[in-house]
Design a protein around this motif. Sequence first.
Motif, PDB file in Angstrom:
ATOM      1  N   HIS A 123       0.829  -1.194   0.000  1.00 52.83           N
ATOM      2  CA  HIS A 123       0.000   0.000   0.000  1.00 52.83           C
ATOM      3  C   HIS A 123       0.879   1.266   0.000  1.00 52.83           C
ATOM      4  O   HIS A 123       1.901   1.323   0.684  1.00 52.83           O
ATOM      5  N   ILE A 124       0.451   2.249  -0.766  1.00 57.54           N
ATOM      6  CA  ILE A 124       1.181   3.508  -0.887  1.00 57.54           C
ATOM      7  C   ILE A 124       0.846   4.387   0.315  1.00 57.54           C
ATOM      8  O   ILE A 124      -0.323   4.553   0.670  1.00 57.54           O
ATOM      9  N   VAL A 125       1.873   4.946   0.930  1.00 61.81           N
ATOM     10  CA  VAL A 125       1.692   5.756   2.137  1.00 61.81           C
ATOM     11  C   VAL A 125       1.084   7.108   1.769  1.00 61.81           C
ATOM     12  O   VAL A 125       1.575   7.815   0.879  1.00 61.81           O
ATOM     13  N   LYS A 126      -0.005   7.457   2.434  1.00 62.30           N
ATOM     14  CA  LYS A 126      -0.660   8.745   2.224  1.00 62.30           C
ATOM     15  C   LYS A 126       0.123   9.851   2.917  1.00 62.30           C
ATOM     16  O   LYS A 126       0.852   9.610   3.880  1.00 62.30           O
ATOM     17  N   CYS A 127      -0.054  11.086   2.440  1.00 60.48           N
ATOM     18  CA  CYS A 127       0.567  12.223   3.113  1.00 60.48           C
ATOM     19  C   CYS A 127      -0.323  13.442   2.958  1.00 60.48           C
ATOM     20  O   CYS A 127      -1.149  13.521   2.041  1.00 60.48           O
ATOM     21  N   PHE A 128      -0.150  14.388   3.858  1.00 61.80           N
ATOM     22  CA  PHE A 128      -1.002  15.578   3.869  1.00 61.80           C
ATOM     23  C   PHE A 128      -0.640  16.516   2.730  1.00 61.80           C
ATOM     24  O   PHE A 128       0.534  16.751   2.449  1.00 61.80           O
ATOM     25  N   HIS A 129      -1.657  17.035   2.045  1.00 58.49           N
ATOM     26  CA  HIS A 129      -1.443  18.035   1.005  1.00 58.49           C
ATOM     27  C   HIS A 129      -2.615  19.001   1.038  1.00 58.49           C
ATOM     28  O   HIS A 129      -3.770  18.584   1.047  1.00 58.49           O
ATOM     29  N   GLU A 130      -2.330  20.313   1.072  1.00 57.98           N
ATOM     30  CA  GLU A 130      -3.382  21.323   1.213  1.00 57.98           C
ATOM     31  C   GLU A 130      -4.337  21.353   0.025  1.00 57.98           C
ATOM     32  O   GLU A 130      -5.517  21.650   0.174  1.00 57.98           O
ATOM     33  N   VAL A 131      -3.819  21.056  -1.163  1.00 59.46           N
ATOM     34  CA  VAL A 131      -4.633  21.143  -2.378  1.00 59.46           C
ATOM     35  C   VAL A 131      -5.225  19.801  -2.773  1.00 59.46           C
ATOM     36  O   VAL A 131      -6.397  19.703  -3.145  1.00 59.46           O
ATOM     37  N   TYR A 132      -4.385  18.735  -2.681  1.00 56.41           N
ATOM     38  CA  TYR A 132      -4.811  17.415  -3.132  1.00 56.41           C
ATOM     39  C   TYR A 132      -5.013  16.491  -1.936  1.00 56.41           C
ATOM     40  O   TYR A 132      -4.043  15.990  -1.359  1.00 56.41           O
ATOM     41  N   LEU A 138       4.227   8.504  -2.981  1.00 55.76           N
ATOM     42  CA  LEU A 138       4.704   8.128  -4.307  1.00 55.76           C
ATOM     43  C   LEU A 138       4.661   9.328  -5.250  1.00 55.76           C
ATOM     44  O   LEU A 138       5.655   9.637  -5.927  1.00 55.76           O
ATOM     45  N   ARG A 139       3.528  10.013  -5.326  1.00 49.24           N
ATOM     46  CA  ARG A 139       3.414  11.163  -6.209  1.00 49.24           C
ATOM     47  C   ARG A 139       4.316  12.307  -5.769  1.00 49.24           C
ATOM     48  O   ARG A 139       4.850  13.036  -6.594  1.00 49.24           O
ATOM     49  N   GLN A 140       4.494  12.436  -4.476  1.00 56.66           N
ATOM     50  CA  GLN A 140       5.398  13.464  -3.983  1.00 56.66           C
ATOM     51  C   GLN A 140       6.833  13.161  -4.414  1.00 56.66           C
ATOM     52  O   GLN A 140       7.559  14.059  -4.849  1.00 56.66           O
ATOM     53  N   LEU A 169       1.956   6.348 -16.010  1.00 53.33           N
ATOM     54  CA  LEU A 169       0.822   5.558 -15.511  1.00 53.33           C
ATOM     55  C   LEU A 169       0.355   6.059 -14.153  1.00 53.33           C
ATOM     56  O   LEU A 169      -0.846   6.092 -13.872  1.00 53.33           O
ATOM     57  N   CYS A 170       1.291   6.444 -13.312  1.00 52.52           N
ATOM     58  CA  CYS A 170       0.923   6.919 -11.968  1.00 52.52           C
ATOM     59  C   CYS A 170       0.048   8.167 -12.026  1.00 52.52           C
ATOM     60  O   CYS A 170      -0.841   8.352 -11.188  1.00 52.52           O
ATOM     61  N   PHE A 171       0.272   9.040 -13.007  1.00 54.74           N
ATOM     62  CA  PHE A 171      -0.494  10.277 -13.086  1.00 54.74           C
ATOM     63  C   PHE A 171      -1.672  10.175 -14.043  1.00 54.74           C
ATOM     64  O   PHE A 171      -2.633  10.947 -13.922  1.00 54.74           O
ATOM     65  N   GLY A 172      -1.621   9.243 -14.978  1.00 58.70           N
ATOM     66  CA  GLY A 172      -2.770   8.943 -15.812  1.00 58.70           C
ATOM     67  C   GLY A 172      -3.350  10.120 -16.563  1.00 58.70           C
ATOM     68  O   GLY A 172      -2.648  11.063 -16.953  1.00 58.70           O
ATOM     69  N   GLY A 173      -4.687  10.052 -16.782  1.00 59.05           N
ATOM     70  CA  GLY A 173      -5.390  11.085 -17.526  1.00 59.05           C
ATOM     71  C   GLY A 173      -6.113  12.068 -16.628  1.00 59.05           C
ATOM     72  O   GLY A 173      -5.911  12.097 -15.411  1.00 59.05           O
ATOM     73  N   GLU A 174      -7.000  12.840 -17.215  1.00 58.98           N
ATOM     74  CA  GLU A 174      -7.618  13.957 -16.502  1.00 58.98           C
ATOM     75  C   GLU A 174      -8.523  13.513 -15.364  1.00 58.98           C
ATOM     76  O   GLU A 174      -8.655  14.204 -14.355  1.00 58.98           O
ATOM     77  N   LEU A 175      -9.171  12.345 -15.492  1.00 57.33           N
ATOM     78  CA  LEU A 175     -10.067  11.853 -14.447  1.00 57.33           C
ATOM     79  C   LEU A 175      -9.492  10.599 -13.778  1.00 57.33           C
ATOM     80  O   LEU A 175     -10.229   9.684 -13.406  1.00 57.33           O
ATOM     81  N   CYS A 176      -8.180  10.571 -13.626  1.00 56.45           N
ATOM     82  CA  CYS A 176      -7.488   9.393 -13.082  1.00 56.45           C
ATOM     83  C   CYS A 176      -7.952   9.074 -11.661  1.00 56.45           C
ATOM     84  O   CYS A 176      -8.045   9.958 -10.806  1.00 56.45           O
ATOM     85  N   GLN A 177      -8.252   7.802 -11.431  1.00 55.91           N
ATOM     86  CA  GLN A 177      -8.529   7.301 -10.091  1.00 55.91           C
ATOM     87  C   GLN A 177      -7.267   6.596  -9.587  1.00 55.91           C
ATOM     88  O   GLN A 177      -6.850   5.586 -10.153  1.00 55.91           O
ATOM     89  N   ASN A 178      -6.673   7.117  -8.548  1.00 55.19           N
ATOM     90  CA  ASN A 178      -5.400   6.600  -8.062  1.00 55.19           C
ATOM     91  C   ASN A 178      -5.543   5.223  -7.421  1.00 55.19           C
ATOM     92  O   ASN A 178      -6.560   4.910  -6.795  1.00 55.19           O
ATOM     93  N   GLU A 179      -4.477   4.431  -7.557  1.00 57.25           N
ATOM     94  CA  GLU A 179      -4.431   3.112  -6.924  1.00 57.25           C
ATOM     95  C   GLU A 179      -4.016   3.245  -5.459  1.00 57.25           C
ATOM     96  O   GLU A 179      -3.257   4.145  -5.098  1.00 57.25           O
ATOM     97  N   GLU A 180      -4.507   2.334  -4.646  1.00 56.11           N
ATOM     98  CA  GLU A 180      -4.103   2.281  -3.239  1.00 56.11           C
ATOM     99  C   GLU A 180      -2.770   1.562  -3.075  1.00 56.11           C
ATOM    100  O   GLU A 180      -2.033   1.803  -2.117  1.00 56.11           O
ATOM    101  N   THR A 181      -2.456   0.645  -3.999  1.00 53.98           N
ATOM    102  CA  THR A 181      -1.217  -0.130  -3.943  1.00 53.98           C
ATOM    103  C   THR A 181      -0.374   0.161  -5.175  1.00 53.98           C
ATOM    104  O   THR A 181      -0.878   0.616  -6.213  1.00 53.98           O
ATOM    105  N   ILE A 182       0.901  -0.142  -5.085  1.00 54.15           N
ATOM    106  CA  ILE A 182       1.827   0.180  -6.169  1.00 54.15           C
ATOM    107  C   ILE A 182       1.851  -0.884  -7.267  1.00 54.15           C
ATOM    108  O   ILE A 182       2.223  -0.606  -8.412  1.00 54.15           O
TER     109      ILE A 182
END
Length: 264
Positions: A123-132, A138-140, A169-182
């Motif tokens: 599972h990908i570790v979540k982190c705080f982001h003011e906008v997202y 992972l994205r960070q 693949l991680c950032f995908g398209g405009e309506l991308c639904q992110n994966e919980e796992t890598i």
Amino acid sequence: MSGEGCDFEKTFSFSALPSKKFTFLQNRETLSLLMKWSMLGRLSAQAFSFDESYLPYNFEKFAHCFFTDSSVLFSLKKAETRAWVPLEKPIESVKVEVVPCSKISMDLFDPIYSCGIVRPSGHIVKCFHEVYPDYDELRQMLLDEESEHYAVISQEERQEFLFRLFKHLCFGGELCQNEETIEPYISTAKQMYKDLISVQKDPETKKISVVTTVLKVSAFNESGPCFPGRPEEEEQTFAYLIVDPFKRHVTLFYHIYGIGDFSF
């Protein structure tokens, strides 16, 4: 005439290979993931053959001849108002970047599993982001040079085609639904990479090496950038020419960021 518009001494001519199929565009599970990531119908791979020997120093000439060849232009399209339309003006120039492509294993991603980006469960570790609100480590790591994990992948390895595929693949398209796992990102990047590149084994050393050349390309007409899109629009609009010099095959692999599923 095929190859018309190429101002170099030696030209390349191209022929479409419509029978060439790519696993990642046929596999049901992969198509489901591409749909979830908002890339289905906007990600394309088209194969062509060419008639002259490809040499590394010819990369700019090769790309220019590709985008001015009549067989290529016949199938080259862009996305507008929820439909694919032909390019309306002749292509006058091509910007070309040679992309490193040397990986023959997935070892490149090993550091991601051991630095706090991914839990032992995958599972990908979540982190705080003011906008997202759904931002994660992972994205960070992929985007933010100030991230404590940014350096786990070196600048050199970030340029590799395999890593670029993974990032796309991680950032995908405009309506991308992110994966919980890598794992879906890793496995899909692996499948695409195996589909797109060619390797050979040295008969003496038995060492396997990549023989493919990868070129990131942008084409311009008299009005400016026209394919795959305008660079200022979105990094996730991209195009690569993937060249197999032995088979004399080239694949145009591209994605156009936006909303809507287009039929190729």
